[in-house]
Design an enzyme around this catalytic site. Structure first.
Site, PDB file in Angstrom:
ATOM      1  N   ARG A  33      32.314  47.469  43.342  1.00 25.10           N
ATOM      2  CA  ARG A  33      31.723  46.799  42.175  1.00 25.10           C
ATOM      3  C   ARG A  33      32.048  45.311  42.217  1.00 25.10           C
ATOM      4  O   ARG A  33      32.895  44.858  42.978  1.00 25.10           O
ATOM      5  CB  ARG A  33      32.224  47.410  40.870  1.00 25.10           C
ATOM      6  N   ASN A  39      39.802  42.591  49.018  1.00 25.24           N
ATOM      7  CA  ASN A  39      39.238  42.178  47.736  1.00 25.24           C
ATOM      8  C   ASN A  39      39.868  42.919  46.552  1.00 25.24           C
ATOM      9  O   ASN A  39      39.778  42.443  45.431  1.00 25.24           O
ATOM     10  CB  ASN A  39      37.725  42.411  47.739  1.00 25.24           C
ATOM     11  N   SER A  52      41.790  33.458  44.341  1.00 27.57           N
ATOM     12  CA  SER A  52      41.249  32.961  43.075  1.00 27.57           C
ATOM     13  C   SER A  52      41.663  31.511  42.901  1.00 27.57           C
ATOM     14  O   SER A  52      42.743  31.107  43.368  1.00 27.57           O
ATOM     15  CB  SER A  52      41.793  33.788  41.903  1.00 27.57           C
ATOM     16  N   TYR A  98      49.274  37.130  37.839  1.00 28.88           N
ATOM     17  CA  TYR A  98      48.048  36.999  38.633  1.00 28.88           C
ATOM     18  C   TYR A  98      48.078  35.728  39.489  1.00 28.88           C
ATOM     19  O   TYR A  98      47.772  35.755  40.681  1.00 28.88           O
ATOM     20  CB  TYR A  98      46.846  36.985  37.695  1.00 28.88           C
ATOM     21  N   LYS A 144      48.067  35.498  43.638  1.00 25.65           N
ATOM     22  CA  LYS A 144      47.025  34.814  44.399  1.00 25.65           C
ATOM     23  C   LYS A 144      47.586  33.624  45.184  1.00 25.65           C
ATOM     24  O   LYS A 144      47.152  33.348  46.313  1.00 25.65           O
ATOM     25  CB  LYS A 144      45.906  34.364  43.461  1.00 25.65           C
TER      26      LYS A 144
END
Length: 248
Positions: free
Chosen positions: A19, A91, A143, A156, A160
């Site tokens: 997705r 991913n 990101s 997060y 990253k």
């Protein structure tokens, strides 16, 4: 690049490929001629994604990327069924936002385990064969938050930013074996995660982006397709922001 089959004969794994950005990447690699192994925690969702892909030979796999043994097993299964792995796209990722003083240990650990440890686990499982064959491309989906930081996303952002360091270290370690490793750092992309944002928040985000719009999964997928293919043969260790200029 439309109509090109530059990845014909290649086998690619896309984690979190069922997705959002991952599905866009799965489509892009299949359109380039690759046989795609869509890896997701939900095998049914991965199977649905496979049914959408152009071409034949694609397959769905279930895997928790935070589990190193599971990662080794899924790579072995893909290579046994689809053939030698040429492309790995890391991913799979999650968020668990909270301000620093309220962030629970499990919120920190879950995001680090999936976003960073998961990429390490998949790279470690995939690269032995790539090194022996002296060929391979690894693309980590990072990101812009890993470049900029963001309030409420210490876990997060750390995961990253760590992915950027991992990317550069792997690139240096494996370059002599002709295995490349790069990262793509998306900005705000229109996916299920952003679909629920209030219009006021979307307008605020757009005002911070020089391009004046949110990105599309295809914007990221096109860069991944390029990095996976022969046209990027002299590119390794790079962090490429796909963010409309947001992190300039």
């Amino acid at each position: 690049m439309t109509g090109s089959r530059e990845l014909a004969g290649s086998v690619a794994i896309v984690t979190g490929g069922s997705r959002g950005i991952g599905l866009g990447i799965s489509h892009a690699l299949a359109s380039a001629g690759a046989v795609v192994a869509v890896v997701a925690r939900n095998e049914a969702a991965a199977g649905d994604a496979v049914m959408e892909l152009e071409g034949d030979g694609h397959a769905a796999y279930s895997c928790d990327v935070a589990d190193g043994r599971a990662c080794r097993k899924v790579v072995a299964s893909v290579e046994s069924a689809q053939g030698p792995l040429s492309v790995l796209v890391n991913n799979a990722g999650v968020t668990s936002d909270n301000i620093l003083l309220r962030m629970r240990d499990e919120e920190w650990s879950r995001v680090i385990d999936i976003n960073l440890r998961g990429a390490f686990n998949m790279i470690r499982a995939a690269t032995r064969g790539m090194m022996k064959r002296r060929s391979g491309s690894i693309v980590n989906i990072s990101s812009v938050i890993g470049l900029m930081g963001n309030p409420g996303q210490a876990n997060y952002a750390a995961s990253k930013a760590g992915l950027h360091g991992l990317t550069k270290s792997v690139a240096r370690e494996l370059a002599s074996r002709n295995v490349r490793c790069n990262a793509v750092a998306p900005g705000f992309i229109r996916t299920d995660m952003t679909a629920g944002l209030p219009e006021g928040k979307v307008a605020e985000l757009k005002s911070s982006i020089p391009a004046g719009r949110l990105g599309k999964p295809e914007d990221v997928a096109g860069v991944v397709r390029f990095l996976a293919g022969p046209g990027a043969g002299y590119i390794t260790g790079q962090i490429i922001a796909v963010d409309g200029g947001m992190a300039m």
